[in-house]
Design a protein around this motif. Structure first.
Motif, PDB file in Angstrom:
ATOM      1  N   ASP A 115     -23.681   1.650   2.698  1.00  0.00           N
ATOM      2  CA  ASP A 115     -23.487   1.094   4.031  1.00  0.00           C
ATOM      3  C   ASP A 115     -22.384   1.890   4.718  1.00  0.00           C
ATOM      4  N   LEU A 116     -21.887   1.366   5.839  1.00  0.00           N
ATOM      5  CA  LEU A 116     -20.877   2.090   6.612  1.00  0.00           C
ATOM      6  C   LEU A 116     -19.626   2.357   5.788  1.00  0.00           C
ATOM      7  N   ARG A 117     -19.232   1.404   4.933  1.00  0.00           N
ATOM      8  CA  ARG A 117     -18.022   1.583   4.133  1.00  0.00           C
ATOM      9  C   ARG A 117     -18.235   2.602   3.018  1.00  0.00           C
ATOM     10  N   SER A 118     -19.493   2.794   2.603  1.00  0.00           N
ATOM     11  CA  SER A 118     -19.783   3.863   1.651  1.00  0.00           C
ATOM     12  C   SER A 118     -19.534   5.225   2.285  1.00  0.00           C
ATOM     13  N   GLU A 119     -19.832   5.338   3.572  1.00  0.00           N
ATOM     14  CA  GLU A 119     -19.568   6.584   4.292  1.00  0.00           C
ATOM     15  C   GLU A 119     -18.067   6.826   4.425  1.00  0.00           C
ATOM     16  N   VAL A 120     -17.291   5.743   4.610  1.00  0.00           N
ATOM     17  CA  VAL A 120     -15.833   5.881   4.628  1.00  0.00           C
ATOM     18  C   VAL A 120     -15.365   6.467   3.300  1.00  0.00           C
ATOM     19  N   TYR A 121     -15.926   5.956   2.205  1.00  0.00           N
ATOM     20  CA  TYR A 121     -15.555   6.466   0.878  1.00  0.00           C
ATOM     21  C   TYR A 121     -15.894   7.956   0.773  1.00  0.00           C
ATOM     22  N   GLY A 122     -17.091   8.344   1.213  1.00  0.00           N
ATOM     23  CA  GLY A 122     -17.484   9.749   1.124  1.00  0.00           C
ATOM     24  C   GLY A 122     -16.532  10.659   1.888  1.00  0.00           C
ATOM     25  N   LEU A 123     -16.141  10.234   3.100  1.00  0.00           N
ATOM     26  CA  LEU A 123     -15.169  11.019   3.861  1.00  0.00           C
ATOM     27  C   LEU A 123     -13.823  11.052   3.153  1.00  0.00           C
ATOM     28  N   GLY A 124     -13.436   9.910   2.579  1.00  0.00           N
ATOM     29  CA  GLY A 124     -12.178   9.878   1.821  1.00  0.00           C
ATOM     30  C   GLY A 124     -12.213  10.845   0.647  1.00  0.00           C
ATOM     31  N   ALA A 125     -13.374  10.965   0.001  1.00  0.00           N
ATOM     32  CA  ALA A 125     -13.510  11.895  -1.119  1.00  0.00           C
ATOM     33  C   ALA A 125     -13.387  13.341  -0.645  1.00  0.00           C
TER      34      ALA A 125
ATOM     35  N   LEU B  99      -8.221   5.652  -9.690  1.00  0.00           N
ATOM     36  CA  LEU B  99      -8.129   6.888  -8.912  1.00  0.00           C
ATOM     37  C   LEU B  99      -6.804   7.588  -9.221  1.00  0.00           C
ATOM     38  N   PRO B 100      -6.831   8.866  -9.617  1.00  0.00           N
ATOM     39  CA  PRO B 100      -5.559   9.591  -9.763  1.00  0.00           C
ATOM     40  C   PRO B 100      -4.864   9.679  -8.414  1.00  0.00           C
ATOM     41  N   PRO B 101      -3.612   9.227  -8.291  1.00  0.00           N
ATOM     42  CA  PRO B 101      -2.938   9.267  -6.984  1.00  0.00           C
ATOM     43  C   PRO B 101      -2.904  10.677  -6.406  1.00  0.00           C
ATOM     44  N   VAL B 102      -3.081  10.753  -5.104  1.00  0.00           N
ATOM     45  CA  VAL B 102      -3.101  12.053  -4.433  1.00  0.00           C
ATOM     46  C   VAL B 102      -1.852  12.856  -4.771  1.00  0.00           C
ATOM     47  N   ARG B 103      -0.684  12.203  -4.686  1.00  0.00           N
ATOM     48  CA  ARG B 103       0.571  12.939  -4.857  1.00  0.00           C
ATOM     49  C   ARG B 103       0.846  13.308  -6.313  1.00  0.00           C
ATOM     50  N   SER B 104       0.077  12.722  -7.259  1.00  0.00           N
ATOM     51  CA  SER B 104       0.227  13.167  -8.647  1.00  0.00           C
ATOM     52  C   SER B 104      -0.385  14.549  -8.843  1.00  0.00           C
ATOM     53  N   LEU B 105      -1.327  14.919  -7.965  1.00  0.00           N
ATOM     54  CA  LEU B 105      -1.964  16.235  -8.028  1.00  0.00           C
ATOM     55  C   LEU B 105      -1.412  17.186  -6.968  1.00  0.00           C
ATOM     56  N   ALA B 106      -0.937  16.615  -5.857  1.00  0.00           N
ATOM     57  CA  ALA B 106      -0.430  17.435  -4.748  1.00  0.00           C
ATOM     58  C   ALA B 106       0.827  16.767  -4.188  1.00  0.00           C
TER      59      ALA B 106
ATOM     60  N   THR C 105       2.410   8.912   3.547  1.00  0.00           N
ATOM     61  CA  THR C 105       1.567   8.090   4.421  1.00  0.00           C
ATOM     62  C   THR C 105       0.147   8.624   4.519  1.00  0.00           C
ATOM     63  N   LEU C 106       0.000   9.952   4.488  1.00  0.00           N
ATOM     64  CA  LEU C 106      -1.350  10.519   4.499  1.00  0.00           C
ATOM     65  C   LEU C 106      -2.052  10.231   3.176  1.00  0.00           C
ATOM     66  N   ALA C 107      -1.318  10.299   2.075  1.00  0.00           N
ATOM     67  CA  ALA C 107      -1.900   9.951   0.768  1.00  0.00           C
ATOM     68  C   ALA C 107      -2.357   8.504   0.760  1.00  0.00           C
ATOM     69  N   GLN C 108      -1.576   7.623   1.384  1.00  0.00           N
ATOM     70  CA  GLN C 108      -1.936   6.202   1.427  1.00  0.00           C
ATOM     71  C   GLN C 108      -3.238   5.991   2.194  1.00  0.00           C
ATOM     72  N   VAL C 109      -3.401   6.683   3.325  1.00  0.00           N
ATOM     73  CA  VAL C 109      -4.632   6.553   4.108  1.00  0.00           C
ATOM     74  C   VAL C 109      -5.829   7.037   3.296  1.00  0.00           C
ATOM     75  N   CYS C 110      -5.666   8.168   2.620  1.00  0.00           N
ATOM     76  CA  CYS C 110      -6.752   8.709   1.796  1.00  0.00           C
ATOM     77  C   CYS C 110      -7.131   7.731   0.687  1.00  0.00           C
ATOM     78  N   GLU C 111      -6.123   7.176   0.010  1.00  0.00           N
ATOM     79  CA  GLU C 111      -6.393   6.274  -1.111  1.00  0.00           C
ATOM     80  C   GLU C 111      -7.007   4.964  -0.648  1.00  0.00           C
ATOM     81  N   ARG C 112      -6.644   4.513   0.554  1.00  0.00           N
ATOM     82  CA  ARG C 112      -7.286   3.304   1.078  1.00  0.00           C
ATOM     83  C   ARG C 112      -8.781   3.549   1.316  1.00  0.00           C
ATOM     84  N   ALA C 113      -9.128   4.724   1.828  1.00  0.00           N
ATOM     85  CA  ALA C 113     -10.537   5.037   2.052  1.00  0.00           C
ATOM     86  C   ALA C 113     -11.315   5.073   0.741  1.00  0.00           C
ATOM     87  N   LEU C 114     -10.621   5.323  -0.381  1.00  0.00           N
ATOM     88  CA  LEU C 114     -11.273   5.441  -1.692  1.00  0.00           C
ATOM     89  C   LEU C 114     -11.127   4.181  -2.544  1.00  0.00           C
TER      90      LEU C 114
END
Length: 782
Positions: free
Chosen positions: A180-190, A219-226, A232-241
């Motif tokens: 559904d629409l939220r699945s597309e949010v996940y795909g963009l987050g990925a 989910l491995p946290p964004v900042r653990s890899l980068a 705040t950008l990592a938080q937005v990405c992780e919320r989408a995922l």
């Protein structure tokens, strides 16, 4: 040389499970293109998917979507033709992750393209870097809608087959459930996650193990890899995922808004829009603000100060004053209750009780008390002020304007005149007359710098304009003088949330809840923030606190508004059950209507609309203008039948108002907006001509240009647009409309110049629309 559909195939670019892509030459346009050819015809389902891709893409024209230039069959083989891309995101990411700002910008552009696809009822269902191409300027183009499905279709996935790429699938897709629409949010987050870190969110030794990780592994946290990615950008990405779809952004548009607002690592939480910010701030101001200059006692002989002649019970009145100054309105009401039972309560007691009732979300009681005070002293400005405030809170705009006119002769001191202008600013802001509201607020502060309603009205307007850092400075100065002012703490919480500082926002909301533990706006906002941080249990506990007590009247309406503005329609419906059973109001039915629309329960929404109309028809509220405004705002969510009924009712209401008061510019402006939605362009033009004869406004001139365009008066529309741009050259939407008119009238060079100017240096929706038209012009060979 082999040809397909008249295109000369030059070399193979790539091959997949569904087809092969060639670099080809288009002899008709004299340029290279990409030709995608289906491999084999032994699988009817693959053929249908391929043909569906052609149908879908032919309807999608957007700067962030790879356009289809041609489609057909050659010797039984279906093919698609599209522009030749310079690169792909997947190839670029093999060279390393992107800078955070570039990753956020690129994902936001893709989100806007996907938003356009969703508006035409198409899901992509296979979002991944390999399906993101890049043009020569590095702009992203979403490609390969081979797995797209029309939302209404149900045939191809009835078997529960898993379609997509495992590393970029949402958990629900990995389980074989419908996207559904939220699945597309996940795909963009990925995609964003991969762009930031250089690797997908989940990958394992086999597709099955990858699907298992997508479904259950943390989910491995964004900042653990980068580590260089801003928090705040990592938080937005992780919320989408988020694993739970309800914890993600609800639409790709919300995700885009978060990314577009991101600057220097600061991103809004994206659940709220500027309109909702304004709605909540004004609503809370109506609940708790006192016109006494904040949390401090007012100067002697001011509209909020005790009278010089001490009434009976002066100690109780003085104690009530201190409680109100400390924002403890319920304790003040309990203290004043015995004094109000006297045959002739002192004027001071009536005024204190009116103030306490207003702060406690009881405007009807506040109105009754202010009218008792005016019966005692018709020249008492403070009594007038509480009458006006109560009428504003009850959405009785016409009566509030009449009360303002009645109060003006009694505003004698500079403080009282400042109060009068502050009240006018609040009313104008409630009516969406923002430029007039700003001017009135400034006039109030010129007379009395301590007019906190005026200051917070200006804060509200700055919130809507997105000037957050300026607001924080203003709020810091307000709170230095009035440390327990609930509204300033609330506004600060909104600013922190809109700039992506959830911890600071929660701290500010905690301060609000220390002042008023049951404030529904603050409880619902904190629940929303906790939900965004995947603290579902804590969020649900707060929502239960919001719903704890059965409420009626304005308190029930305020609670429903709080829940709706935070995106909790189900809780809103629960909150209204008692109110609608025991004391239904038109406004309560409208809140139910909106919640039902958000829950897609259209038949029940029709009944709620009918009930609201019935109560308005009985004169239950002096409410129609507010109802018209709410219905206009939510019109896109209404079914065609309901939308036309709602807007037609609003049109009839405005027509009756203008028969009585033909010089009421606000009503005429509102009618023009409704007439525009009903596409009654002649009426739009007539109303705007009357308004513009009094004062030129760029918004009204833009709508007038639209009306002339829709009436086929293209040259006159272009003349209006040029006149607007001569005075306001920064009006980019007007310039965009002028470009379309120039295109229609055959002046292609001028149209192209206007479009290029509109998009230069911008990445908002107006710029994207300009790019879409330029892309369309190029695709047609102009």
């Amino acid at each position: 040389m082999r040809e397909v559909g008249g295109y000369e195939l030059l070399e193979e670019l790539g091959r997949g499970g569904m087809g092969v892509v060639y670099r080809a030459f288009d002899p008709r346009r004299g340029r290279e293109v990409a030709v995608k050819l289906l491999l084999g015809l032994n699988d009817p389902e693959e053929v249908e998917r391929f043909e569906r891709e052609g149908r879908a893409l032919s309807e999608l024209i957007h700067p962030a979507i790879l356009p289809v230039l041609d489609a057909g069959q050659d010797q039984g083989h279906p093919f698609l033709v599209s522009p030749l891309a310079a690169d792909s995101l997947a190839a670029q990411l093999r060279r390393g992750p992107l800078p955070p700002a570039r990753a956020a910008e690129l994902t936001a552009q893709l989100a806007r393209g996907l938003e356009h696809a969703h508006a035409t009822q198409i899901l992509h269902r296979d979002l991944k870097p390999a399906n993101v191409l890049l043009d020569e300027q590095g702009q992203p183009l979403l490609a390969d809608f081979g797995l797209a499905r029309f939302l209404a279709e149900r045939t191809l996935t009835a078997s529960g087959a898993v379609l997509g790429t495992p590393s970029y699938m949402s958990p629900e897709q990995a389980r074989g459930e419908r996207a559904d629409l939220r699945s597309e949010v996940y795909g963009l987050g990925a995609i964003l996650y991969t762009a930031l870190t250089g690797r997908p969110p989940f990958r394992a030794a086999s597709p099955l193990l990858t699907l298992a990780a997508v479904n259950s592994a943390p989910l491995p946290p964004v900042r653990s890899l980068a580590p260089a990615v801003p928090p705040t950008l990592a938080q937005v990405c992780e919320r989408a995922l988020a694993k739970d779809p309800s914890a993600r952004y609800s639409t790709v548009r919300e995700f885009a808004q978060a990314l577009e607002s991101w600057q220097g690592g600061e991103v809004p939480a994206a659940r709220r829009t500027p309109a909702l910010i304004a709605l909540s701030l004004v609503a809370l101001m109506g609940v708790s603000l006192a016109l006494r200059g904040g949390g401090e006692p007012a100067p002697a002989n001011s509209p909020s100060s005790p009278r010089a002649s001490a009434p009976p019970g002066p100690e109780l009145a003085a104690q009530a004053r201190r409680l109100l100054d400390d924002e403890r309105c319920r304790q003040a009401r309990a203290l004043l209750a015995p004094l109000l039972e006297q045959d002739q309560p002192p004027l001071e007691v009536l005024l204190l009780a009116a103030e306490a009732a207003n702060m406690d979300t009881d405007p009807e009681r506040s109105l009754a008390l202010s009218e008792r005070a005016l019966a005692r002293d018709p020249a008492c400005f403070e009594a007038w002020s509480w009458r006006i405030r109560s009428l504003i809170d009850l959405l009785r705009g016409t009566a509030a304007h009449e009360a303002l006119r009645g109060a003006r002769p009694h505003a004698k001191t500079a403080h009282e005149r400042g109060c009068w202008h502050a009240l006018r600013a609040l009313l104008l802001s409630e009516e969406n007359r923002y430029s007039e509201a700003k001017q009135a607020a400034r006039e109030a502060l010129a007379l009395d710098e301590e007019q906190i309603v005026a200051r917070l009205t200006l804060v509200n307007l700055e919130l809507m304009a997105g000037r957050f850092e300026t607001i924080l400075g203003d709020l810091t100065r307000i709170l230095a003088k009035h440390p327990r002012n609930l509204d300033a703490h609330w506004a600060r919480a909104l600013v922190y949330r809109e700039t992506g500082r959830p911890k600071e926002a929660i701290a500010a909301l905690d301060t609000c809840l220390e002042i008023d533990p049951n404030q529904p706006y603050c409880l619902a906002a904190k629940a929303s923030l906790l939900l965004g941080q995947q603290q579902g249990a804590a969020a649900r506990a707060l929502l239960e606190r919001v719903l704890m007590h059965p409420l009626r009247g304005p308190k029930a309406e305020a609670r429903a508004d709080a829940l709706l503005s935070e995106g909790f329609p189900r809780e809103c419906l629960r909150s209204l059950e008692v109110a609608l059973e025991q004391s239904p109001t038109a406004l309560a039915w409208v809140y139910r209507l909106i919640a039902l629309l958000q829950e897609e329960r259209l038949e029940q929404a029709k009944e709620a609309f009918a009930q609201a109309m019935r109560l308005v028809g009985r004169g239950e509220h002096e409410f129609p203008a507010a109802l018209a405004s709410v219905l206009r705002a939510y019109a896109p969510q209404l079914s065609k039948e309901l939308r036309r009924a709602a807007l037609s009712w609003a049109m009839d209401f405005y027509a009756e108002q203008l028969e009585r008061t033909p010089e009421d510019d606000f009503v005429r402006r509102e009618r023009a907006v409704v007439a525009k939605q009903l596409q009654r362009w002649e009426l739009v033009l007539a109303d705007l001509d009357r308004l513009l004869a009094k004062e030129r406004e760029p918004v009204n001139e833009f709508v007038r240009t639209q009306a002339l365009n829709n009436l086929g008066k293209y040259e006159e529309a272009l003349a209006q647009a040029r006149s607007t741009l001569e005075r306001w050259p920064e009006q980019r939407k007007t310039r965009l409309l002028a470009a379309t008119l120039l295109f229609r009238l055959g002046d292609l060079p001028a149209a192209k110049a206007y479009l290029e100017e509109v998009q230069r240096g911008h990445h908002d929706e107006t710029a994207l629309e300009a790019r879409r038209i330029l892309t369309q012009m190029e695709a047609r060979g102009y």
